[in-house]
Write a protein that holds these residues in place. Structure first.
Motif, PDB file in Angstrom:
ATOM      1  N   ILE A  94       0.939  -1.371   0.071  1.00 53.58           N
ATOM      2  CA  ILE A  94      -0.036  -0.066   0.022  1.00 53.58           C
ATOM      3  C   ILE A  94       1.003   1.265  -0.132  1.00 53.58           C
ATOM      4  CG2 ILE A  94      -0.336   0.022   2.452  1.00 53.58           C
ATOM      5  CD1 ILE A  94      -2.977   0.651  -0.039  1.00 53.58           C
ATOM      6  N   ALA A  95       2.191   1.158   0.539  1.00 52.38           N
ATOM      7  CA  ALA A  95       2.969   2.367   0.321  1.00 52.38           C
ATOM      8  C   ALA A  95       3.612   2.607  -0.871  1.00 52.38           C
ATOM      9  CB  ALA A  95       4.003   1.967   1.537  1.00 52.38           C
ATOM     10  N   THR A  96       3.618   1.627  -1.874  1.00 52.80           N
ATOM     11  CA  THR A  96       4.349   1.688  -3.186  1.00 52.80           C
ATOM     12  C   THR A  96       3.652   2.849  -4.094  1.00 52.80           C
ATOM     13  OG1 THR A  96       4.876  -0.576  -3.147  1.00 52.80           O
ATOM     14  CG2 THR A  96       4.957   0.480  -4.933  1.00 52.80           C
ATOM     15  N   HIS A  97       4.617   3.464  -4.759  1.00 49.23           N
ATOM     16  CA  HIS A  97       3.945   4.581  -5.316  1.00 49.23           C
ATOM     17  C   HIS A  97       3.037   4.218  -6.516  1.00 49.23           C
ATOM     18  CE1 HIS A  97       4.063   8.625  -7.298  1.00 49.23           C
ATOM     19  NE2 HIS A  97       4.119   7.943  -8.599  1.00 49.23           N
ATOM     20  N   GLY A  98       1.919   4.801  -6.610  1.00 50.37           N
ATOM     21  CA  GLY A  98       0.818   4.406  -7.538  1.00 50.37           C
ATOM     22  C   GLY A  98      -0.192   3.328  -7.024  1.00 50.37           C
ATOM     23  N   HIS A 152      -9.155  -8.828 -13.742  1.00 50.53           N
ATOM     24  CA  HIS A 152      -9.140  -7.380 -12.737  1.00 50.53           C
ATOM     25  C   HIS A 152      -7.650  -7.335 -12.130  1.00 50.53           C
ATOM     26  CE1 HIS A 152     -13.573  -7.890 -12.113  1.00 50.53           C
ATOM     27  NE2 HIS A 152     -13.486  -9.131 -12.257  1.00 50.53           N
ATOM     28  N   ALA A 153      -6.796  -8.225 -11.733  1.00 49.07           N
ATOM     29  CA  ALA A 153      -5.472  -7.729 -11.673  1.00 49.07           C
ATOM     30  C   ALA A 153      -4.754  -7.166 -12.800  1.00 49.07           C
ATOM     31  CB  ALA A 153      -4.858  -9.371 -11.363  1.00 49.07           C
ATOM     32  N   ASN A 154      -5.165  -7.553 -13.921  1.00 46.73           N
ATOM     33  CA  ASN A 154      -4.686  -6.820 -15.055  1.00 46.73           C
ATOM     34  C   ASN A 154      -5.164  -5.229 -15.103  1.00 46.73           C
ATOM     35  OD1 ASN A 154      -4.598  -5.783 -18.029  1.00 46.73           O
ATOM     36  ND2 ASN A 154      -3.401  -7.523 -18.078  1.00 46.73           N
ATOM     37  N   CYS A 155      -6.376  -5.039 -14.871  1.00 44.82           N
ATOM     38  CA  CYS A 155      -6.688  -3.678 -14.773  1.00 44.82           C
ATOM     39  C   CYS A 155      -6.223  -3.075 -13.621  1.00 44.82           C
ATOM     40  CB  CYS A 155      -7.996  -3.848 -14.768  1.00 44.82           C
ATOM     41  SG  CYS A 155      -8.967  -2.173 -14.437  1.00 44.82           S
ATOM     42  N   ALA A 156      -5.761  -3.493 -12.499  1.00 47.61           N
ATOM     43  CA  ALA A 156      -4.870  -3.012 -11.435  1.00 47.61           C
ATOM     44  C   ALA A 156      -3.815  -2.638 -11.619  1.00 47.61           C
ATOM     45  CB  ALA A 156      -4.991  -3.958  -9.998  1.00 47.61           C
ATOM     46  N   LEU A 157      -3.126  -3.358 -12.443  1.00 46.31           N
ATOM     47  CA  LEU A 157      -1.367  -3.017 -13.000  1.00 46.31           C
ATOM     48  C   LEU A 157      -1.667  -1.986 -13.857  1.00 46.31           C
ATOM     49  CD1 LEU A 157      -0.102  -6.966 -13.485  1.00 46.31           C
ATOM     50  CD2 LEU A 157       0.092  -5.119 -11.382  1.00 46.31           C
ATOM     51  N   TRP A 158      -2.750  -1.870 -14.475  1.00 44.18           N
ATOM     52  CA  TRP A 158      -2.900  -0.861 -15.467  1.00 44.18           C
ATOM     53  C   TRP A 158      -3.094   0.662 -14.842  1.00 44.18           C
ATOM     54  CZ3 TRP A 158      -7.083   2.482 -16.280  1.00 44.18           C
ATOM     55  CH2 TRP A 158      -6.994   3.354 -17.749  1.00 44.18           C
ATOM     56  N   ARG A 159      -3.711   0.455 -13.710  1.00 46.26           N
ATOM     57  CA  ARG A 159      -4.033   1.440 -12.757  1.00 46.26           C
ATOM     58  C   ARG A 159      -2.716   2.216 -12.452  1.00 46.26           C
ATOM     59  NH1 ARG A 159      -9.280  -0.683 -11.480  1.00 46.26           N
ATOM     60  NH2 ARG A 159      -8.097  -1.400  -9.347  1.00 46.26           N
ATOM     61  N   ILE A 160      -2.055   1.244 -11.914  1.00 41.75           N
ATOM     62  CA  ILE A 160      -0.817   1.597 -11.509  1.00 41.75           C
ATOM     63  C   ILE A 160       0.256   2.328 -12.363  1.00 41.75           C
ATOM     64  CG2 ILE A 160       1.278   0.923 -10.332  1.00 41.75           C
ATOM     65  CD1 ILE A 160      -0.239  -1.551  -9.123  1.00 41.75           C
ATOM     66  N   VAL A 161       0.368   1.831 -13.694  1.00 48.80           N
ATOM     67  CA  VAL A 161       1.033   2.416 -14.679  1.00 48.80           C
ATOM     68  C   VAL A 161       0.361   3.626 -15.144  1.00 48.80           C
ATOM     69  CG1 VAL A 161       1.510   1.792 -17.174  1.00 48.80           C
ATOM     70  CG2 VAL A 161       1.763   0.076 -15.422  1.00 48.80           C
ATOM     71  N   ILE A 162      -0.788   3.843 -15.414  1.00 40.57           N
ATOM     72  CA  ILE A 162      -1.350   5.025 -15.816  1.00 40.57           C
ATOM     73  C   ILE A 162      -0.903   6.160 -14.721  1.00 40.57           C
ATOM     74  CG2 ILE A 162      -3.391   6.432 -16.100  1.00 40.57           C
ATOM     75  CD1 ILE A 162      -2.324   4.360 -18.337  1.00 40.57           C
ATOM     76  N   THR A 163      -1.120   5.761 -13.426  1.00 42.35           N
ATOM     77  CA  THR A 163      -0.628   6.490 -12.123  1.00 42.35           C
ATOM     78  C   THR A 163       0.672   7.096 -12.385  1.00 42.35           C
ATOM     79  OG1 THR A 163      -2.390   5.810 -10.881  1.00 42.35           O
ATOM     80  CG2 THR A 163      -0.722   7.202  -9.881  1.00 42.35           C
ATOM     81  N   ARG A 164       1.470   6.140 -12.749  1.00 43.50           N
ATOM     82  CA  ARG A 164       3.105   6.678 -12.638  1.00 43.50           C
ATOM     83  C   ARG A 164       3.226   7.519 -13.942  1.00 43.50           C
ATOM     84  NH1 ARG A 164       6.063   1.011 -10.350  1.00 43.50           N
ATOM     85  NH2 ARG A 164       5.190   1.282  -8.379  1.00 43.50           N
ATOM     86  N   LEU A 165       2.892   7.013 -15.024  1.00 43.62           N
ATOM     87  CA  LEU A 165       3.135   7.961 -16.113  1.00 43.62           C
ATOM     88  C   LEU A 165       2.719   9.341 -16.000  1.00 43.62           C
ATOM     89  CD1 LEU A 165       1.742   5.461 -19.144  1.00 43.62           C
ATOM     90  CD2 LEU A 165       4.172   6.232 -18.674  1.00 43.62           C
ATOM     91  N   ALA A 166       1.701   9.414 -15.129  1.00 42.82           N
ATOM     92  CA  ALA A 166       1.211  10.950 -14.892  1.00 42.82           C
ATOM     93  C   ALA A 166       2.050  11.749 -13.765  1.00 42.82           C
ATOM     94  CB  ALA A 166      -0.245  10.950 -14.460  1.00 42.82           C
ATOM     95  N   THR A 167       2.743  11.056 -13.132  1.00 42.63           N
ATOM     96  CA  THR A 167       3.303  11.404 -11.791  1.00 42.63           C
ATOM     97  C   THR A 167       4.884  11.059 -11.411  1.00 42.63           C
ATOM     98  OG1 THR A 167       2.385   9.615 -10.398  1.00 42.63           O
ATOM     99  CG2 THR A 167       1.126  11.631 -10.637  1.00 42.63           C
ATOM    100  N   ASP A 173      10.624   8.997 -18.160  1.00 42.96           N
ATOM    101  CA  ASP A 173      11.952   8.824 -18.862  1.00 42.96           C
ATOM    102  C   ASP A 173      11.803   7.405 -19.691  1.00 42.96           C
ATOM    103  OD1 ASP A 173      12.653  11.069 -17.938  1.00 42.96           O
ATOM    104  OD2 ASP A 173      13.956  10.318 -16.352  1.00 42.96           O
ATOM    105  N   TYR A 174      11.389   6.191 -18.922  1.00 50.83           N
ATOM    106  CA  TYR A 174      11.271   4.999 -19.702  1.00 50.83           C
ATOM    107  C   TYR A 174      10.456   4.873 -20.908  1.00 50.83           C
ATOM    108  CZ  TYR A 174      10.412   0.057 -20.418  1.00 50.83           C
ATOM    109  OH  TYR A 174      10.232  -1.073 -21.201  1.00 50.83           O
ATOM    110  N   ARG A 175       9.172   5.762 -20.784  1.00 49.67           N
ATOM    111  CA  ARG A 175       8.384   5.907 -21.911  1.00 49.67           C
ATOM    112  C   ARG A 175       9.039   6.611 -23.071  1.00 49.67           C
ATOM    113  NH1 ARG A 175       3.991  10.212 -21.036  1.00 49.67           N
ATOM    114  NH2 ARG A 175       5.954  11.221 -20.861  1.00 49.67           N
TER     115      ARG A 175
END
Length: 214
Positions: A94-98, A152-167, A173-175
C-alpha cells in the motif's frame, strides 16, 4: 390407414385425492411449538456492509448522469473498511507509489492466502495476463497482447502504470526511451505492466523487500 390419437388415462376423483390423507396425517403429526417458545422472537442478524450499501442504493434508482452523493458516500464507507485491512496484511504494497487501496486489495486477492504457491514472477505475470506472447513473423519481432489471466488484476496493474506515467519521472523517462525505439503507446504500457508485475510479486511474497520502480 388413419391413426387415432392415444387415449388419455381417465383421472378420477379418487386418484386426485390419493395423497390428501397422507398430507393431512403429516400435518397432524407435526410437533407444535412449546408454550415457552411462542413468545420468543428471533433476533435479526446485523446487516453486512455490502447489504447496507446495497439497501442505500436501492432507495435511489440509477439515473443517467453523474453519480449521486449517496454513491460517493458508499465508496467512502467501503474504503474506510478496506484500508485498515489492506494495511495490516501488506503495508509495503500500500506504500508503493501508484498503488491505492482498491488496487492493493485486488492484487492481494489475486495472490490468495498462500502467495508461496506462485513459483516465480513469470507465473504471477501469466496469472495477471501481462506475460508477453511472441508474435514474430519473418524479420518482424514483436509480442502481442495477452488476453488471458485474471482481468481484474490486469486492470489493477494498468491503473498503477497510468498513475506513474502521470506522476513518476522515472516512468516518463522509460516511456521516452521506448518512443525513440518506435514502440507504440499500447506496447509501452504492456512493458510497464510487466515491470510492475515483477515489483508487486516481490512485495506479495516478500513484503520486506522493495524493488526500484521502472
Amino acid at each position: 390407414m388413419r391413426r387415432h390419437p392415444p387415449r388419455r388415462r381417465a383421472t378420477t376423483h379418487a386418484h386426485r385425492d390419493h395423497h390428501r390423507p397422507r398430507a393431512a396425517t403429516t400435518a397432524a403429526t407435526r410437533p407444535e411449538p412449546r408454550p415457552s417458545d411462542r413468545g420468543l422472537r428471533r433476533e435479526t442478524p446485523p446487516p453486512r456492509s455490502g447489504r447496507r450499501t446495497g439497501c442505500r442504493r436501492d432507495d435511489h434508482p440509477a439515473t443517467p448522469g453523474p453519480p449521486s452523493p449517496t454513491t460517493h458516500h458508499d465508496i467512502a464507507d467501503l474504503d474506510a473498511l478496506i484500508t485498515p485491512l489492506v494495511t495490516a496484511i501488506n503495508p509495503a504494497l500500500i506504500a508503493t507509489h501508484g498503488v491505492g487501496t482498491e488496487t492493493a486489495g485486488q492484487l492481494i486477492v489475486t495472490a490468495g492466502d498462500n502467495p508461496d504457491r506462485l513459483r516465480s514472477e513469470a507465473a504471477f505475470a501469466m496469472l495477471c495476463g501481462v506475460a508477453p506472447l511472441p508474435a514474430s513473423s519473418g524479420k518482424t519481432h514483436r509480442r502481442r497482447l495477452n488476453r488471458g489471466g485474471d482481468r481484474h488484476a490486469n486492470c489493477a496493474l494498468w491503473r498503477i502504470v497510468i498513475t506513474r506515467l502521470a506522476t513518476d519521472p522515472r516512468t516518463r523517462d522509460y516511456r521516452d526511451r521506448m518512443v525513440k525505439q518506435k514502440l507504440s503507446k499500447p506496447e509501452i504500457i504492456r512493458c510497464l505492466k510487466r515491470y510492475v508485475a515483477r515489483e508487486t510479486y516481490q512485495l506479495l511474497t516478500q513484503p520486506t523487500q522493495r524493488l526500484d520502480e521502472p
